[in-house]
Design an enzyme around this catalytic site. Structure first.
Site, short mmCIF file in Angstrom:
data_model
loop_
_atom_site.label_atom_id
_atom_site.label_comp_id
_atom_site.label_asym_id
_atom_site.label_seq_id
_atom_site.Cartn_x
_atom_site.Cartn_y
_atom_site.Cartn_z
N ASP A 218 38.33 -46.73 63.94
CA ASP A 218 39.56 -46.21 64.54
C ASP A 218 39.74 -44.74 64.18
O ASP A 218 39.47 -44.32 63.05
CB ASP A 218 40.73 -47.04 63.97
CG ASP A 218 42.07 -46.63 64.56
OD1 ASP A 218 42.29 -46.90 65.75
OD2 ASP A 218 42.88 -46.03 63.83
N GLU A 254 35.78 -44.35 67.52
CA GLU A 254 36.77 -44.00 68.55
C GLU A 254 36.97 -42.49 68.55
O GLU A 254 37.67 -41.94 67.70
CB GLU A 254 38.11 -44.71 68.29
CG GLU A 254 39.08 -44.52 69.45
CD GLU A 254 40.51 -44.19 69.04
OE1 GLU A 254 41.38 -44.20 69.92
OE2 GLU A 254 40.76 -43.92 67.85
C1 ARE Z 1 53.41 -45.81 65.62
C2 ARE Z 1 54.53 -45.22 66.44
C3 ARE Z 1 54.69 -43.73 66.13
C4 ARE Z 1 54.92 -43.53 64.63
C5 ARE Z 1 53.75 -44.17 63.88
C6 ARE Z 1 53.92 -44.09 62.36
O1 ARE Z 1 54.26 -45.41 67.82
O2 ARE Z 1 55.80 -43.24 66.84
O3 ARE Z 1 54.96 -42.16 64.32
O4 ARE Z 1 53.65 -45.56 64.24
O5 ARE Z 1 55.04 -44.82 61.96
C7 ARE Z 1 48.60 -47.14 67.35
C8 ARE Z 1 49.67 -46.72 68.36
C9 ARE Z 1 50.62 -45.70 67.80
C10 ARE Z 1 51.21 -46.18 66.49
C11 ARE Z 1 50.02 -46.38 65.54
C12 ARE Z 1 50.44 -46.82 64.14
O6 ARE Z 1 49.02 -46.22 69.53
O7 ARE Z 1 51.69 -45.48 68.74
O8 ARE Z 1 52.14 -45.25 65.98
O9 ARE Z 1 49.18 -47.42 66.09
O10 ARE Z 1 51.17 -47.97 64.18
C13 ARE Z 1 45.20 -40.20 69.52
C14 ARE Z 1 44.09 -40.48 68.53
C15 ARE Z 1 43.49 -41.86 68.67
C16 ARE Z 1 44.57 -42.94 68.71
C17 ARE Z 1 45.53 -42.58 69.84
C18 ARE Z 1 46.66 -43.60 69.94
O11 ARE Z 1 43.08 -39.49 68.65
O12 ARE Z 1 42.65 -42.07 67.54
O13 ARE Z 1 46.11 -41.29 69.58
N1 ARE Z 1 43.99 -44.29 68.88
C19 ARE Z 1 43.79 -45.18 67.72
C20 ARE Z 1 44.10 -46.63 68.04
C21 ARE Z 1 45.59 -46.80 68.23
C22 ARE Z 1 46.31 -46.49 66.93
C23 ARE Z 1 45.68 -45.42 66.15
C24 ARE Z 1 44.52 -44.79 66.53
C25 ARE Z 1 46.23 -45.14 64.82
O14 ARE Z 1 43.33 -47.09 69.09
O15 ARE Z 1 45.92 -48.08 68.69
O16 ARE Z 1 47.68 -46.09 67.21
O17 ARE Z 1 45.56 -46.03 63.93
C26 ARE Z 1 44.89 -36.89 73.65
C27 ARE Z 1 43.87 -36.76 72.54
C28 ARE Z 1 43.65 -38.08 71.83
C29 ARE Z 1 44.96 -38.68 71.38
C30 ARE Z 1 45.91 -38.81 72.55
C31 ARE Z 1 47.27 -39.28 72.04
O18 ARE Z 1 44.33 -37.64 74.70
O19 ARE Z 1 42.65 -36.30 73.05
O20 ARE Z 1 42.81 -37.88 70.72
O21 ARE Z 1 44.68 -39.98 70.81
O22 ARE Z 1 46.08 -37.55 73.18
O23 ARE Z 1 47.97 -39.77 73.07
#
Ligand code: ARE
Ligand code: CA
Length: 523
Positions: A218, A254
């Protein structure tokens, strides 16, 4: 000197054309080639699914939701995303405890289905608040105290590494900020430290020793490639109870790279695979009919995507199906007709290592283009425990589970992919617009009609003479086709009529579903 020079040049040439790193080889049982992501499933359901469905129908492995202890959030009530806020590396979540995890790994491996763990190791919880996690460990995001590991403030990046001002990531064009600051306020581990590397590797090794075969990493873009290499370099080889000695785990990272940020997926592909996010977005365009399917003729690297051996490909994932993570615009089970077509194409085409999504339903609630309900957790009972997926007689799931992986059009194409593996694309045909067909060597043939007129054509299939079962409209069981039969003549030609109004405007045939021969779902 001359020989030395020539060798040097050869090594250079070889180096620039060889793809796939030390951890890029899928660790499937022979003849299997597709991952299914059983998003938020319970361990006991996964074990049952391996035995009753995934094994018999030819899936290679299951990507499971993060198994380690996570934060509990009750407002909103138990959103899916809490699984991405680690509290410790104890195996204990709503999906099950360590015993159920061990039981699942054992039962799945026994029926040749591997387990890939979603490893959340870039960060711990969000920075605000404190509490007790799903495994009973205390955490405090303010003082950076995670005694369940243990991690303390020394183990996190601070203002000496992160210069964004408030400690959070804002500028995706600053690689330093993306790696050293907090992703959506999640406290960011200092992975340059040996102690942190050891703890993370220890967690992954614990699961490797139990029998896990690989990892989705992740938020890999938020870690330095060098730090990840250092962690992977500490990993054990796979458990010899199930794997040949010396087998390395399969790792896919990822890294969301749409081609317009400072960080590129190519920084990560020399040692492990990456997730290819452009793939689903481009195919959504084609299968919604906005870009003529005829252009798929050179689908793959020629479309500006990484080498086939460096990627995991998918139509949607748990983030972008609900508008998170660079989401928006991809096809999902909600748009089932185009979704099935895109998935069928993905599984028929040789590019990339394929992953099928398996979701649960939720009541979408769009306001100003945003789904206010995209936080909904999995189907659950009144005590918030995850509901089991009950089964209907036609293999489909109930209780709110979508189970795309059990849709006939999808699982039969997983078998198609297994059967044709190793062949190339031949006998390409298109109608100059949105209808296409191609064979995989002399083992399989598919026709897809995205057009708004029927396909009515005699096409060269490349297959040997005989009667084949269309695996989209039916199956090959007990020597009979339950759906359409396709007759291939002695010259390899067959006639195809595909109505453009059909729910499934696709026909696919392969030698594992040829009347009179043994049914095959793997090679
Ligand atoms: C949640 C709340 C937030 C709060 C946080 C901490 O929604 O408001 O601040 O908790 O309390 C998932 C959810 C998040 C969640 C998080 C933790 O999607 O909403 O936050 O869990 O509970 C970027 C990253 C990429 C990430 C995506 C979501 O680069 O790595 O954002 N994806 C992975 C997973 C997710 C997970 C996380 C990472 C965190 O697959 O499921 O988040 O572990 C452009 C950029 C991308 C960026 C994107 C963001 O496209 O190129 O890199 O992705 O914008 O929209
Ligand atoms: Ca980081």
């Amino acid at each position: 000197m001359r020989t030395f020079f020539l060798t040097f040049v050869c090594v250079l040439v070889l180096h620039s054309t060889v793809y796939g790193g030390q951890w890029s080889n899928p660790t499937c049982a022979p003849g299997r080639h597709t991952i299914v992501h059983l998003f938020e499933w319970k361990r006991s359901d996964i074990a049952d699914e391996c035995e009753t469905f995934l094994g018999p129908y030819g899936y290679c492995e299951v990507q499971i939701s993060p198994p380690n202890e996570n934060r509990i959030v009750t407002s909103p009530n138990r959103p899916w995303w809490v699984r991405y806020q680690p509290v410790s590396y104890k195996i204990s979540t709503r999906s099950g405890d360590e015993n159920s995890f061990r039981n699942m790994v054992e039962r799945c491996n026994k029926v040749n289905v591997r387990i890939y763990v979603d490893a959340v190791v870039n960060h711990m919880t969000g920075s605000g608040g404190s509490g007790t996690g799903t495994g009973g460990s205390h955490w405090d995001g303010g003082s950076l105290s995670y005694p369940g590991v243990p991690f303390s403030s020394w183990d996190f990046n601070s203002f000496s590494e992160c210069h964004s001002g408030d400690g959070n990531i804002h500028n995706y064009n600053d690689p330093n900020e993306v790696r050293n600051c907090r992703l959506v306020s999640l406290v960011d581990l200092r992975m340059s430290k040996d102690y942190v590397r050891d703890k993370v590797a220890g967690y992954l090794n614990h699961m490797i020793d139990i029998g896990v075969a690989g990892f989705r990493v992740d938020a890999a873009k938020h870690m330095w490639p060098g730090d990840l290499r250092a962690v992977f370099g500490r990993l054990h080889t796979l458990n010899t109870k199930y794997f040949p000695s010396g087998t390395q785990p399969f790792i896919f990272q990822e890294v969301i790279d749409m081609g317009h940020e400072a960080i590129s997926a190519s920084e990560y592909t020399s040692f492990a695979r990456v997730t290819n996010f452009i793939y689903g977005i481009k195919l959504a365009d084609v299968f919604r009919g906005n870009n003529p399917a005829k252009y798929l003729r050179n689908w793959g690297e020629a479309w500006g995507m990484p080498n086939t051996n460096d990627v995991v490909v998918f139509i949607d994932n748990h983030d972008n199906q609900r508008g998170h993570g660079g989401g928006g615009g991809v096809l999902t089970h909600f748009e089932h007709r185009a979704y099935k077509m895109a998935t069928e194409f993905m599984l028929a085409h040789p590019y990339g290592f394929t992953r099928v999504m398996s979701s649960y339903d939720w009541p979408r609630n769009f306001q100003n283009g945003e789904d206010k309900n995209n936080w909904y957790g999995p189907p659950h009972n009144s005590d918030m425990s995850i509901k089991g997926r009950s089964l209907r007689s036609d293999k489909s799931c109930d209780n709110g589970w979508t189970c795309e992986h059990k849709w006939r059009q999808i699982y039969n194409m997983v078998a198609f992919r297994n059967v044709v593996m190793g062949t190339t694309i031949n006998n390409w045909w298109d109608n100059g617009n949105k209808a296409i067909a191609f064979s995989r060597g002399n083992k399989g043939f598919i026709v897809i009609n995205v057009d708004n007129s029927d396909v009515n054509a005699n096409l060269q299939t490349g297959l040997s003479q005989g009667t084949y079962c269309d695996v989209i409209s039916g199956e090959y069981v007990n020597g009979k086709c339950t759906g359409t039969e396709i007759h291939v003549g002695g010259d390899g030609h067959a006639h195809f009529h595909i109505s453009h109004t059909s729910e499934d405007p696709v026909v696919a045939i392969h030698i594992g579903a040829k009347k009179g021969s043994a049914r095959k779902v793997t090679t």
